[in-house]
Design an enzyme around this catalytic site. Structure first.
Site, PDB file in Angstrom:
ATOM      1  N   CYS A 141       0.864  -1.180   0.000  1.00  0.00           N
ATOM      2  CA  CYS A 141       0.000   0.000   0.000  1.00  0.00           C
ATOM      3  C   CYS A 141       0.906   1.237   0.000  1.00  0.00           C
ATOM      4  CB  CYS A 141      -0.874  -0.005   1.246  1.00  0.00           C
ATOM      5  SG  CYS A 141       0.125   0.001   2.741  1.00  0.00           S
ATOM      6  N   HIS A 191       6.164  -6.685   7.032  1.00  0.00           N
ATOM      7  CA  HIS A 191       6.146  -8.086   7.469  1.00  0.00           C
ATOM      8  C   HIS A 191       6.430  -9.009   6.295  1.00  0.00           C
ATOM      9  CE1 HIS A 191       4.853  -6.877  11.357  1.00  0.00           C
ATOM     10  NE2 HIS A 191       3.784  -6.290  10.898  1.00  0.00           N
ATOM     11  N   GLU A 218       0.881  -0.762  15.606  1.00  0.00           N
ATOM     12  CA  GLU A 218      -0.061   0.350  15.356  1.00  0.00           C
ATOM     13  C   GLU A 218      -0.948   0.577  16.585  1.00  0.00           C
ATOM     14  OE1 GLU A 218      -2.499   0.258  11.716  1.00  0.00           O
ATOM     15  OE2 GLU A 218      -4.025   1.313  12.865  1.00  0.00           O
ATOM     16  N   SER A 273       2.967 -12.364   8.265  1.00  0.00           N
ATOM     17  CA  SER A 273       2.011 -11.307   7.934  1.00  0.00           C
ATOM     18  C   SER A 273       0.577 -11.738   8.247  1.00  0.00           C
ATOM     19  CB  SER A 273       2.134 -10.966   6.452  1.00  0.00           C
ATOM     20  OG  SER A 273       0.986 -10.256   6.026  1.00  0.00           O
TER      21      SER A 273
HETATM   22  S1  SF4 Z   1      -3.284   2.738   6.878  1.00  0.00           S
HETATM   23 FE1  SF4 Z   1      -1.998   0.913   6.829  1.00  0.00          FE
HETATM   24  S2  SF4 Z   1      -2.817  -0.260   5.100  1.00  0.00           S
HETATM   25 FE2  SF4 Z   1      -3.620   1.816   4.864  1.00  0.00          FE
HETATM   26  S3  SF4 Z   1      -2.181   2.856   3.534  1.00  0.00           S
HETATM   27 FE3  SF4 Z   1      -1.510   3.226   5.621  1.00  0.00          FE
HETATM   28  S4  SF4 Z   1      -0.032   1.636   6.101  1.00  0.00           S
HETATM   29 FE4  SF4 Z   1      -1.182   0.998   4.298  1.00  0.00          FE
END
Ligand code: SF4
Length: 294
Positions: free
Chosen positions: A11, A39, A128, A226
């Protein structure tokens, strides 16, 4: 025909963190990164060869006068405080989506009364989630399973947020469960919920299901660590029983499809799977098939 899923791969949050590290390493010998930058063992190994050094929290506590990268997952305020105490320069590659969520939770914590509870739907111990709970002075409640719901005091207000990579469906079930429990005490208005799941990840489950159904065989490439990879692979396998999980290119040689020579093969992966790895898998398959056909 062999096709790589165009939706698979990193992403933008992870791409940004990796590009930041690569850029820094063009002019420096090494760079510390707090926790795995992604990951995926293969990608971590590639970046390690460029000079990236993955460190733990304990390692971080012992560093002074150096530079450390904060990965896309983000960090709690304590990390920034410790860095300033130890003259550690931070290169902050926290994903903007995560950063925005951290700010919302911080603002909720600072602006709601002491009576209010902040709930985070997420995985306990995930980086996170640590960063999100850190915005509440460690007073927030992490909801990882049904048992954790009992930690909520239904006579007090609560605001629910979600880790960005959680399942939309499971989040909806949780919201319903908590709403029902507040309703039982006639306190419906005490409960607010904020769907903060990143749509880049949420949409992948639908896209990967469609992709898996379009191919005779699916090769799913992901690191074994992951959680997003295991979750998406499960969807692939259900949509197409002829789906196989691999982490390394060489594992292609052991797949039964190499013997059967499938007509249509789809290659896909998690949000932590690098595109170059899926391309190598495709190359390897072409090579094997060219020998089989010769
Ligand atoms: S919130 Fe997480 S999944 Fe979405 S763009 Fe950011 S890092 Fe990637």
């Amino acid at each position: 025909m062999i096709t790589i899923d165009r939706h698979s791969g990193f992403c933008f949050g992870v791409i940004h963190a990796i590009q930041t590290a690569e850029e820094y390493l063009t002019t420096h010998d090494y760079l510390y990164c707090l926790g795995d930058i992604v990951h995926n063992g293969e990608e971590v190994a590639r970046l390690t060869r460029l000079g990236l050094r993955i460190i733990s929290r304990d390692d971080f506590a012992g560093l002074h006068d150096t530079t450390v990268l904060i990965r896309a997952h983000g960090e709690p305020p304590e990390t920034y405080f410790m860095a300033s105490q130890n003259r550690v320069h931070l290169i902050d590659a926290t994903c903007p989506v995560v950063l925005h969520l951290q700010k919302r939770i911080k603002s909720q914590y600072e602006n709601s009364g002491a009576d209010s509870q902040i709930l985070i739907y997420g995985k306990k111990g995930h980086a996170e989630v640590e960063g999100l709970i850190g915005q509440t002075g460690q007073k927030g409640i992490v909801i990882s399973s049904d048992e954790d719901i009992s930690l909520i005091d239904f006579s007090r207000p609560a605001a629910l947020y979600a880790q960005t990579t959680m399942s939309v469906e499971k989040y909806a079930v949780l919201v319903q469960q908590i709403s029902n429990l507040y309703a039982r005490q006639n306190n419906e208005s005490f409960f607010t919920h904020h769907d903060t799941i990143c749509r880049l990840v949420a949409n992948r489950s639908r896209q990967i299901k469609e992709f898996a159904q379009q191919h005779d065989t699916v090769i799913f490439v992901s690191g074994e660590k992951s959680s997003n990879g295991l979750y998406l692979y499960d969807i692939c396998k259900k949509a197409n029983p002829s789906s196989f999980f691999i982490s390394k290119v060489e594992q292609v040689d052991l797949l039964p499809i190499v013997q059967e020579n499938s007509n249509s093969i789809g290659i896909c992966g998690a949000t932590s799977t690098p595109m170059w790895l899926m391309q190598q898998v495709k190359k390897r398959l072409h090579l094997i098939f060219s020998y089989l056909r010769a």
